[in-house]
Write a protein that holds these residues in place. Structure first.
Motif, PDB file in Angstrom:
ATOM      1  N   UNK A 200      35.957 -34.638 -29.106  1.00 57.99           N
ATOM      2  CA  UNK A 200      36.206 -35.600 -28.234  1.00 57.99           C
ATOM      3  C   UNK A 200      35.383 -36.852 -28.646  1.00 57.99           C
ATOM      4  N   UNK A 201      34.029 -36.787 -28.543  1.00 60.50           N
ATOM      5  CA  UNK A 201      33.109 -37.841 -28.656  1.00 60.50           C
ATOM      6  C   UNK A 201      32.988 -38.446 -30.086  1.00 60.50           C
ATOM      7  N   UNK A 202      32.711 -37.597 -30.944  1.00 63.33           N
ATOM      8  CA  UNK A 202      32.757 -38.151 -32.408  1.00 63.33           C
ATOM      9  C   UNK A 202      34.058 -38.851 -32.661  1.00 63.33           C
ATOM     10  N   UNK A 203      35.077 -38.093 -32.481  1.00 62.86           N
ATOM     11  CA  UNK A 203      36.348 -38.835 -33.016  1.00 62.86           C
ATOM     12  C   UNK A 203      36.690 -40.387 -32.310  1.00 62.86           C
ATOM     13  N   UNK A 204      36.506 -40.282 -31.028  1.00 65.78           N
ATOM     14  CA  UNK A 204      36.694 -41.793 -30.266  1.00 65.78           C
ATOM     15  C   UNK A 204      35.407 -42.663 -30.871  1.00 65.78           C
ATOM     16  N   UNK A 205      34.487 -42.212 -31.211  1.00 63.71           N
ATOM     17  CA  UNK A 205      33.406 -43.163 -31.822  1.00 63.71           C
ATOM     18  C   UNK A 205      34.078 -43.609 -33.079  1.00 63.71           C
ATOM     19  N   UNK A 206      34.247 -42.744 -33.866  1.00 65.73           N
ATOM     20  CA  UNK A 206      34.832 -43.314 -35.284  1.00 65.73           C
ATOM     21  C   UNK A 206      36.058 -44.158 -35.000  1.00 65.73           C
ATOM     22  N   UNK A 207      37.084 -43.771 -34.138  1.00 61.45           N
ATOM     23  CA  UNK A 207      37.945 -44.781 -33.978  1.00 61.45           C
ATOM     24  C   UNK A 207      37.672 -46.020 -33.194  1.00 61.45           C
ATOM     25  N   UNK A 208      36.634 -46.259 -32.538  1.00 61.45           N
ATOM     26  CA  UNK A 208      36.364 -47.513 -32.215  1.00 61.45           C
ATOM     27  C   UNK A 208      35.312 -48.094 -33.295  1.00 61.45           C
ATOM     28  N   UNK A 209      34.383 -47.405 -33.920  1.00 63.27           N
ATOM     29  CA  UNK A 209      33.334 -47.913 -34.823  1.00 63.27           C
ATOM     30  C   UNK A 209      34.037 -48.616 -35.819  1.00 63.27           C
TER      31      UNK A 209
END
Length: 285
Positions: A200-209
């Motif tokens: 959850x955290x890493x994928x959404x971070x990549x999606x925003x970053x």
């Protein structure tokens, strides 16, 4: 469907001609979906706060007992409404995003932008002479989302580490039976800390970053959706598989089901054999 292209990200659903909802109401479905995701960020944090309170009596009495226990349920609701408000105010469908994402939507799903209900934004505006400037509303919205995701990660790491230290201390002073149980809880804790981070955290971070750095992540968008979908199914598994009493209970259920199926099959075969014998006895020889 979640997708990012260039400096923009977009989460959308396709409005088919026979759909029950029109384009405007369908956009609210997307908003609700993202709001539930925002609530999950607070659920992770509340989970680890409560877990530490359950093994550290002093902290539990002070912060997770009595009326304060209800805060563990109120914060996910608050984050859900906050996330929804950010989406509605800063990431709502607009003509500028329509033009920017028209080609990629048509190329990705073969639909015109008019058949798409979405939320999303782009982080930069491009002038006629190629100049690039910050899209201030997008950054205001994403900074609020970063805060929600960041506080969730801090709680998971922070209280997960505190649980680790507390369990490590407990292992040295308890009996062997209790020590074995605490080790199982510890291993389960480690995996349940890694699962939300990885799924959850890493994928959404990549999606925003990546859009913030104007990087295409076509390869990652499908992966992000898969991990978000997998999380609810994967998260309980460490407790079921690592903690001995849970594991044995699960295996007992499977054994009972398999034996029941085998018993039914044998009973059905026996019933068929009896029926065939009765038919043979009644038939003239």
């Amino acid at each position: 469907i979640a997708h990012s292209v260039g400096c923009a990200f977009i989460t959308f659903r396709i409005n088919h001609p026979d759909a029950l909802l029109d384009s405007e109401h369908s956009s609210w479905v997307v908003l609700i979906y993202t709001a539930i995701f925002g609530a999950s960020m607070a659920v992770f944090a509340a989970h680890f706060v409560y877990r530490f309170g359950s093994i550290e009596v002093g902290f539990g009495k002070k912060f997770t007992s009595g009326w304060k226990f209800s805060l563990l349920f109120l914060f996910p609701m608050f984050y859900s409404f906050w996330w929804a408000a950010v989406v509605r105010i800063w990431f709502w469908k607009n003509p500028d995003m329509d033009e920017y994402t028209r080609d990629v939507i048509n190329r990705t799903v073969g639909q015109p932008i008019e058949n798409i209900s979405y939320i999303g934004t782009k982080f930069y505006n491009f002038g006629e002479n190629g100049t690039m400037s910050f899209n201030i509303p997008a950054w205001i919205g994403v900074c609020q989302m970063w805060f929600m995701v960041g506080t969730s990660i801090i709680c998971v790491f922070g209280f997960g580490t505190l649980c680790y230290l507390r369990l490590s201390t407990t292992l040295s002073i308890v009996s062997s039976a209790a020590n074995n149980l605490q080790k199982q809880l510890f291993y389960s804790l480690v995996l349940q800390t890694l699962i939300p981070l990885v799924l959850m955290h890493f994928p959404i971070t990549i999606f925003f970053l990546c859009p913030m750095f104007n990087l295409d992540t076509d390869f990652a968008t499908a992966f992000i959706l898969i991990t978000i979908t997998l999380y609810p199914a994967v998260d309980p598994l460490p407790s079921f598989l690592i903690i001995k009493s849970y594991r044995e209970a699960v295996f007992d259920v499977f054994r009972a089901v398999l034996c029941l199926k085998n018993g039914n099959s044998q009973g059905a075969v026996g019933h068929s054999m009896v029926s065939m014998k009765s038919v043979n006895l009644r038939s003239p020889s």
